[in-house]
Write a protein that holds these residues in place. Structure first.
Motif, short mmCIF file in Angstrom:
data_model
loop_
_atom_site.label_atom_id
_atom_site.label_comp_id
_atom_site.label_asym_id
_atom_site.label_seq_id
_atom_site.Cartn_x
_atom_site.Cartn_y
_atom_site.Cartn_z
N ARG A 1 -19.50 -13.20 -18.52
CA ARG A 1 -19.64 -12.27 -19.51
C ARG A 1 -18.81 -10.99 -19.07
O ARG A 1 -18.69 -10.72 -17.85
CB ARG A 1 -21.08 -11.74 -19.67
CG ARG A 1 -22.14 -13.02 -20.24
CD ARG A 1 -21.77 -13.51 -21.65
NE ARG A 1 -21.52 -12.52 -22.60
CZ ARG A 1 -21.10 -12.75 -23.73
NH1 ARG A 1 -20.63 -13.91 -24.05
NH2 ARG A 1 -21.22 -11.69 -24.75
N PRO A 2 -18.40 -10.09 -19.86
CA PRO A 2 -17.77 -8.92 -19.56
C PRO A 2 -18.55 -8.33 -18.73
O PRO A 2 -19.58 -7.83 -18.66
CB PRO A 2 -17.35 -8.27 -20.88
CG PRO A 2 -17.52 -9.20 -21.84
CD PRO A 2 -18.51 -10.22 -21.47
N ALA B 1 -13.10 -2.53 -17.77
CA ALA B 1 -13.62 -4.05 -18.33
C ALA B 1 -13.20 -5.07 -18.03
O ALA B 1 -11.93 -5.18 -18.25
CB ALA B 1 -14.00 -3.74 -19.94
N GLU C 1 -24.70 -8.94 -23.10
CA GLU C 1 -23.42 -8.91 -24.00
C GLU C 1 -22.50 -8.25 -23.07
O GLU C 1 -21.34 -8.89 -22.83
CB GLU C 1 -23.75 -7.70 -25.12
CG GLU C 1 -22.47 -7.83 -26.00
CD GLU C 1 -22.05 -8.85 -26.88
OE1 GLU C 1 -21.18 -8.88 -27.38
OE2 GLU C 1 -23.10 -9.83 -26.97
N LEU C 2 -22.89 -7.68 -22.20
CA LEU C 2 -22.05 -7.08 -20.94
C LEU C 2 -22.83 -6.53 -19.84
O LEU C 2 -23.86 -6.12 -20.16
CB LEU C 2 -20.84 -6.32 -21.37
CG LEU C 2 -21.32 -4.73 -21.80
CD1 LEU C 2 -19.88 -3.86 -21.71
CD2 LEU C 2 -21.98 -4.71 -23.07
N VAL D 1 -12.81 -9.02 -18.50
CA VAL D 1 -13.23 -10.09 -19.33
C VAL D 1 -12.87 -11.32 -18.68
O VAL D 1 -11.58 -11.75 -18.59
CB VAL D 1 -12.40 -9.80 -20.65
CG1 VAL D 1 -13.12 -10.88 -21.67
CG2 VAL D 1 -13.03 -8.31 -21.29
N PHE E 1 -12.00 -8.42 -27.15
CA PHE E 1 -13.01 -7.34 -26.66
C PHE E 1 -12.03 -6.10 -26.77
O PHE E 1 -12.84 -4.70 -27.22
CB PHE E 1 -13.03 -7.65 -25.23
CG PHE E 1 -14.03 -6.68 -24.36
CD1 PHE E 1 -15.31 -6.97 -24.35
CD2 PHE E 1 -13.37 -5.44 -23.91
CE1 PHE E 1 -16.19 -6.07 -23.62
CE2 PHE E 1 -14.39 -4.50 -23.38
CZ PHE E 1 -15.80 -4.82 -23.23
N GLU F 1 -26.93 -12.02 -16.71
CA GLU F 1 -25.81 -12.20 -17.57
C GLU F 1 -26.14 -13.17 -18.69
O GLU F 1 -25.39 -13.42 -19.80
CB GLU F 1 -24.55 -12.57 -16.89
CG GLU F 1 -24.10 -13.87 -16.40
CD GLU F 1 -23.12 -14.21 -16.48
OE1 GLU F 1 -21.91 -13.59 -17.07
OE2 GLU F 1 -22.59 -15.20 -15.43
#
Length: 296
Positions: free
Chosen positions: A132-133, A291, A102-103, A293, A175, A98
Motif C-alpha cells: 500500500r502507499p 509518498a 488506504e495508506l 507507491v 495516486f 497495511e
C-alpha cells in the motif's frame, strides 16, 4: 470493506507531524484515522528498572496515542479517530496493519545542514515491503504543545510526480492525479532522462541532436500523460522532461511542493526487497512529504 489511514506514533516530534498530516489526508479522503503506537518487547532486566519498568512503559504506550487523539479531535472535529496499542516489532506490526490501510503515514527525522533527512530502519523496512502507499513526513513546522501543526495554505502547493515513461504504472498515475484533485492543486510531472552514452560524441559534432532528443522525450511524456489528462480534465498538469539526474530534479521540485509521489517496483527476490536509487535519494533529501507507491 472501508479502508483507513494508519499512522505510527512513537512520541517523537516527527510522529506528531505525521499524525497531523495523516489527519488532514484522512479528511480529504473521507476515511477514519488510526493512531497506532507499537511498544517493543522490553528485556527482563530493563523492565525491572525503577524509571523504565513495565508500568512506566505501559503508561507511555497508552498516553502517546491518547494525547495525540485528543489534540487531533480538537483540530479535526468531524474526523473519526481510533487509537490502538500493540506490542512487537514496529516494522512488522505496521506491515500487518497495511492489510486494512488506504495508506501508511510515518515520520522522517530532519538532519542539520545539507545532510537531508533520516529515514530510519523502521521507515525503510516499511517502504521496502509495503504494497500500500507509504507517506514519509518530516517535522519542520511550528510546534504547539505536543502537536506539530503544518501550515495550512488557502491554496495548496503543487503535487509533484516523479515518472519514468519507460515503465509507467497506473497506480502511480492514479495516486498522483487523485492527490491533485483532492487538493485542487497543480500537478507537476517530472521526468528525468539521460542521453545514451553513444550519443556523447555525436552531440559535439551536431548541436541540433540534443534538441531533437529533447523533443522526442517530451513527446514520450505527453503520450504517457494523455489518457490521464482525459480522465482528470480538472487537473492542471505541467510536464517537465529534464535531462540529467532524476532524483536531483525531484529534490529541487520538492522545495515548492506539498507532496512528492514516487514509485517502487515490487520485486520478488531471494535477496530481499529494494527501494530503488531514485526513490531512496528522494526519501532522504526531499523537503516535502514523500509518498511511495508500490507497483508491479
Amino acid at each position: 470493506m472501508v479502508r483507513i489511514v494508519v499512522t505510527g506514533l512513537d512520541g517523537s516530534v516527527e510522529s506528531w507531524a505525521a499524525a497531523e498530516w495523516a489527519a488532514r489526508e484522512a479528511e480529504l479522503r473521507g476515511l477514519p484515522l488510526k493512531l497506532l503506537h507499537v511498544g517493543e518487547p522490553v528485556p527482563d532486566l530493563l523492565a525491572q528498572a525503577p524509571l523504565l519498568g513495565g508500568e512506566t512503559l505501559q503508561y507511555r504506550s497508552e498516553t502517546v496515542p491518547r494525547d495525540a487523539a485528543e489534540g487531533l479531535r480538537l483540530r479535526h472535529p468531524g474526523l473519526a479517530i481510533v487509537e490502538e496499542q500493540r506490542r512487537g516489532g514496529p516494522a512488522e506490526i505496521l506491515l500487518e496493519e497495511e492489510q486494512d490501510a488506504e495508506l501508511l503515514v510515518l515520520g522522517s527525522r530532519g538532519l542539520s545542514g545539507i545532510g537531508g533527512f533520516l529515514v530510519g530502519s523502521v521507515g525503510l523496512a516499511v517502504v521496502a515491503h509495503a504494497e500500500r502507499p507509504v507517506v514519509l513526513v518530516r517535522a519542520d513546522e511550528r510546534r504547539t504543545d505536543d502537536a506539530v501543526i503544518p501550515p495550512d495554505p488557502a491554496r495548496h502547493r503543487p503535487v509533484v510526480l516523479g515518472l519514468d515513461v519507460a515503465g509507467p504504472d497506473e497506480s502511480l498515475f492514479e495516486f498522483a492525479f487523485d492527490a491533485a484533485v483532492r487538493r485542487s492543486a497543480l500537478l507537476r510531472v517530472v521526468y528525468g532522462w539521460n542521453l545514451p552514452p553513444y550519443y556523447t560524441y555525436g552531440l559535439s559534432a551536431d548541436l541540433n541532436l540534443h534538441d531533437e532528443i529533447t523533443r522526442g522525450q517530451a513527446t514520450a511524456l505527453a503520450a504517457a500523460l494523455a489518457p490521464w489528462l482525459e480522465k482528470y480534465p480538472a487537473v492542471e498538469v505541467i510536464g517537465e522532461p529534464r535531462c540529467g539526474n532524476a532524483a536531483g530534479h525531484l529534490v529541487d521540485a520538492s522545495r515548492e511542493a506539498e507532496l512528492v509521489v514516487v514509485g517502487r517496483r515490487i520485486r520478488r527476490s531471494p535477496l530481499g526487497a529494494h527501494i530503488g536509487p531514485v526513490t531512496h535519494a528522494v526519501l532522504h533529501h526531499a523537503s516535502a512529504p514523500v509518498a511511495v507507491v508500490a507497483h508491479a
